[in-house]
Design a protein around this motif. Structure first.
Motif, PDB file in Angstrom:
ATOM      1  N   ALA A  55      25.217  31.408   4.413  1.00 13.66           N
ATOM      2  CA  ALA A  55      26.005  32.026   5.482  1.00 13.66           C
ATOM      3  C   ALA A  55      27.433  31.485   5.476  1.00 13.66           C
ATOM      4  O   ALA A  55      28.398  32.242   5.680  1.00 13.66           O
ATOM      5  N   THR A  56      27.596  30.204   5.215  1.00 17.73           N
ATOM      6  CA  THR A  56      28.927  29.595   5.140  1.00 17.73           C
ATOM      7  C   THR A  56      29.709  30.163   3.959  1.00 17.73           C
ATOM      8  O   THR A  56      30.908  30.420   4.059  1.00 17.73           O
ATOM      9  N   SER A  57      29.009  30.382   2.853  1.00 15.61           N
ATOM     10  CA  SER A  57      29.645  31.001   1.698  1.00 15.61           C
ATOM     11  C   SER A  57      30.167  32.387   2.048  1.00 15.61           C
ATOM     12  O   SER A  57      31.274  32.776   1.650  1.00 15.61           O
ATOM     13  N   PHE A  58      29.395  33.140   2.826  1.00 15.12           N
ATOM     14  CA  PHE A  58      29.850  34.460   3.264  1.00 15.12           C
ATOM     15  C   PHE A  58      31.058  34.351   4.190  1.00 15.12           C
ATOM     16  O   PHE A  58      31.957  35.192   4.152  1.00 15.12           O
ATOM     17  N   MET A  59      31.097  33.310   5.019  1.00 16.24           N
ATOM     18  CA  MET A  59      32.268  33.112   5.885  1.00 16.24           C
ATOM     19  C   MET A  59      33.511  32.808   5.050  1.00 16.24           C
ATOM     20  O   MET A  59      34.598  33.315   5.345  1.00 16.24           O
ATOM     21  N   VAL A  60      33.345  31.986   4.018  1.00 11.34           N
ATOM     22  CA  VAL A  60      34.470  31.676   3.129  1.00 11.34           C
ATOM     23  C   VAL A  60      34.941  32.955   2.434  1.00 11.34           C
ATOM     24  O   VAL A  60      36.150  33.208   2.328  1.00 11.34           O
ATOM     25  N   THR A  61      33.996  33.774   1.993  1.00 11.63           N
ATOM     26  CA  THR A  61      34.350  35.047   1.366  1.00 11.63           C
ATOM     27  C   THR A  61      35.117  35.928   2.350  1.00 11.63           C
ATOM     28  O   THR A  61      36.100  36.583   1.975  1.00 11.63           O
ATOM     29  N   HIS A  62      34.697  35.947   3.593  1.00 11.94           N
ATOM     30  CA  HIS A  62      35.386  36.736   4.619  1.00 11.94           C
ATOM     31  C   HIS A  62      36.828  36.263   4.793  1.00 11.94           C
ATOM     32  O   HIS A  62      37.753  37.086   4.897  1.00 11.94           O
ATOM     33  N   ILE A  63      37.034  34.959   4.794  1.00 11.96           N
ATOM     34  CA  ILE A  63      38.393  34.410   4.907  1.00 11.96           C
ATOM     35  C   ILE A  63      39.234  34.829   3.701  1.00 11.96           C
ATOM     36  O   ILE A  63      40.386  35.244   3.843  1.00 11.96           O
ATOM     37  N   VAL A  64      38.654  34.732   2.506  1.00  9.24           N
ATOM     38  CA  VAL A  64      39.382  35.097   1.282  1.00  9.24           C
ATOM     39  C   VAL A  64      39.758  36.579   1.317  1.00  9.24           C
ATOM     40  O   VAL A  64      40.899  36.949   1.006  1.00  9.24           O
ATOM     41  N   ILE A  65      38.820  37.429   1.702  1.00  7.77           N
ATOM     42  CA  ILE A  65      39.102  38.866   1.760  1.00  7.77           C
ATOM     43  C   ILE A  65      40.180  39.160   2.799  1.00  7.77           C
ATOM     44  O   ILE A  65      41.075  39.980   2.568  1.00  7.77           O
ATOM     45  N   ARG A  66      40.108  38.485   3.941  1.00  9.90           N
ATOM     46  CA  ARG A  66      41.140  38.654   4.967  1.00  9.90           C
ATOM     47  C   ARG A  66      42.521  38.294   4.425  1.00  9.90           C
ATOM     48  O   ARG A  66      43.493  39.017   4.659  1.00  9.90           O
ATOM     49  N   CYS A  67      42.585  37.166   3.722  1.00  4.04           N
ATOM     50  CA  CYS A  67      43.873  36.726   3.173  1.00  4.04           C
ATOM     51  C   CYS A  67      44.388  37.702   2.123  1.00  4.04           C
ATOM     52  O   CYS A  67      45.575  38.045   2.112  1.00  4.04           O
ATOM     53  N   ILE A  68      43.505  38.156   1.250  1.00  9.80           N
ATOM     54  CA  ILE A  68      43.924  39.107   0.206  1.00  9.80           C
ATOM     55  C   ILE A  68      44.390  40.413   0.833  1.00  9.80           C
ATOM     56  O   ILE A  68      45.434  40.960   0.467  1.00  9.80           O
ATOM     57  N   ARG A  69      43.627  40.911   1.796  1.00  9.37           N
ATOM     58  CA  ARG A  69      43.985  42.162   2.457  1.00  9.37           C
ATOM     59  C   ARG A  69      45.328  42.032   3.186  1.00  9.37           C
ATOM     60  O   ARG A  69      46.161  42.932   3.129  1.00  9.37           O
ATOM     61  N   GLY A  70      45.540  40.917   3.863  1.00  5.45           N
ATOM     62  CA  GLY A  70      46.792  40.705   4.577  1.00  5.45           C
ATOM     63  C   GLY A  70      47.986  40.616   3.654  1.00  5.45           C
ATOM     64  O   GLY A  70      49.056  41.153   3.946  1.00  5.45           O
ATOM     65  N   LEU A  72      48.164  41.895   0.518  1.00  7.17           N
ATOM     66  CA  LEU A  72      48.375  43.187  -0.137  1.00  7.17           C
ATOM     67  C   LEU A  72      48.969  44.219   0.808  1.00  7.17           C
ATOM     68  O   LEU A  72      49.709  45.108   0.383  1.00  7.17           O
ATOM     69  N   ALA A  73      48.650  44.120   2.091  1.00  8.54           N
ATOM     70  CA  ALA A  73      49.215  45.053   3.063  1.00  8.54           C
ATOM     71  C   ALA A  73      50.672  44.722   3.366  1.00  8.54           C
ATOM     72  O   ALA A  73      51.379  45.520   3.958  1.00  8.54           O
ATOM     73  N   LYS A  74      51.116  43.549   2.964  1.00  5.33           N
ATOM     74  CA  LYS A  74      52.498  43.092   3.126  1.00  5.33           C
ATOM     75  C   LYS A  74      52.946  43.017   4.582  1.00  5.33           C
ATOM     76  O   LYS A  74      54.125  42.982   4.864  1.00  5.33           O
ATOM     77  N   ASN A  75      51.976  42.995   5.493  1.00  2.00           N
ATOM     78  CA  ASN A  75      52.363  42.843   6.892  1.00  2.00           C
ATOM     79  C   ASN A  75      52.094  41.424   7.389  1.00  2.00           C
ATOM     80  O   ASN A  75      52.454  41.089   8.499  1.00  2.00           O
ATOM     81  N   HIS A  76      51.466  40.616   6.555  1.00  2.11           N
ATOM     82  CA  HIS A  76      51.191  39.222   6.912  1.00  2.11           C
ATOM     83  C   HIS A  76      51.422  38.342   5.697  1.00  2.11           C
ATOM     84  O   HIS A  76      51.367  38.797   4.559  1.00  2.11           O
ATOM     85  N   THR A  77      51.601  37.073   5.961  1.00  2.66           N
ATOM     86  CA  THR A  77      51.683  36.098   4.884  1.00  2.66           C
ATOM     87  C   THR A  77      50.342  35.392   4.778  1.00  2.66           C
ATOM     88  O   THR A  77      49.476  35.525   5.644  1.00  2.66           O
ATOM     89  N   PHE A  78      50.190  34.631   3.716  1.00  5.52           N
ATOM     90  CA  PHE A  78      48.960  33.853   3.525  1.00  5.52           C
ATOM     91  C   PHE A  78      48.750  32.901   4.695  1.00  5.52           C
ATOM     92  O   PHE A  78      47.653  32.785   5.234  1.00  5.52           O
ATOM     93  N   LYS A  79      49.842  32.253   5.096  1.00  2.00           N
ATOM     94  CA  LYS A  79      49.775  31.303   6.217  1.00  2.00           C
ATOM     95  C   LYS A  79      49.372  32.006   7.511  1.00  2.00           C
ATOM     96  O   LYS A  79      48.561  31.492   8.287  1.00  2.00           O
ATOM     97  N   ALA A  80      49.910  33.183   7.762  1.00  2.00           N
ATOM     98  CA  ALA A  80      49.567  33.927   8.979  1.00  2.00           C
ATOM     99  C   ALA A  80      48.092  34.318   8.990  1.00  2.00           C
ATOM    100  O   ALA A  80      47.434  34.264  10.031  1.00  2.00           O
ATOM    101  N   GLU A  81      47.573  34.691   7.830  1.00  6.85           N
ATOM    102  CA  GLU A  81      46.147  35.055   7.754  1.00  6.85           C
ATOM    103  C   GLU A  81      45.263  33.829   7.980  1.00  6.85           C
ATOM    104  O   GLU A  81      44.203  33.937   8.587  1.00  6.85           O
ATOM    105  N   LEU A  82      45.681  32.685   7.480  1.00  2.00           N
ATOM    106  CA  LEU A  82      44.913  31.457   7.726  1.00  2.00           C
ATOM    107  C   LEU A  82      44.921  31.107   9.214  1.00  2.00           C
ATOM    108  O   LEU A  82      43.908  30.673   9.761  1.00  2.00           O
ATOM    109  N   ILE A  83      46.055  31.294   9.857  1.00  2.60           N
ATOM    110  CA  ILE A  83      46.137  31.024  11.302  1.00  2.60           C
ATOM    111  C   ILE A  83      45.245  31.997  12.062  1.00  2.60           C
ATOM    112  O   ILE A  83      44.542  31.606  12.998  1.00  2.60           O
TER     113      ILE A  83
END
Length: 126
Positions: A55-70, A72-83
């Motif tokens: 389940a933790t691995s899936f949470m990490v995957t969710h964070i990675v996908i969120r960061c990649i999506r943010g 690629l959408a160019k509306n957020h930075t990596f740091k903003a997605e982590l926050i």
């Protein structure tokens, strides 16, 4: 297993499937009372730790996908997605600590309790 979440949890899922198949196979080959006597004492803690790590691995995957999506959408930075993912990152940290504690105690039980308890239980059956 949790770190494989950075690679979209594919390896983590494979590890869990392999462990599940191995446990199921052993349960079908070994007499049930012998299997339970040797697996149950430490398995009570170890199996939930394995499930929590997946389940933790899936949470990490969710964070990675969120960061990649943010990014690629160019509306957020990596740091903003982590926050934005702060609560999820805290949940990952708590899960890691809980898994380590569960596996530590499962290891102690497996080392010092399981064989003695299993020998006692099996002596009752013979």
């Amino acid at each position: 297993m949790m770190l494989w979440g950075f690679l979209f949890s594919i390896v983590s899922t494979g590890i869990m499937i392999f462990n599940s198949l191995l446990i199921g196979y052993l349960a079908s080959v070994i007499p049930l009372h012998v299997f339970l006597a040797y697996v149950l004492p430490h398995g009570i803690l170890e199996l939930p730790a394995l499930i929590l790590s997946l389940a933790t691995s899936f949470m990490v995957t969710h964070i990675v996908i969120r960061c990649i999506r943010g990014i690629l959408a160019k509306n957020h930075t990596f740091k903003a997605e982590l926050i934005t993912s702060k609560n999820l990152i805290v949940a990952v940290g708590v899960s890691v600590i809980l898994c380590v504690v569960l596996l530590f105690f499962a290891g102690i039980i497996e080392t010092y309790v399981t064989s003695a308890l299993a020998d006692f239980i099996l002596s009752l059956f013979s």
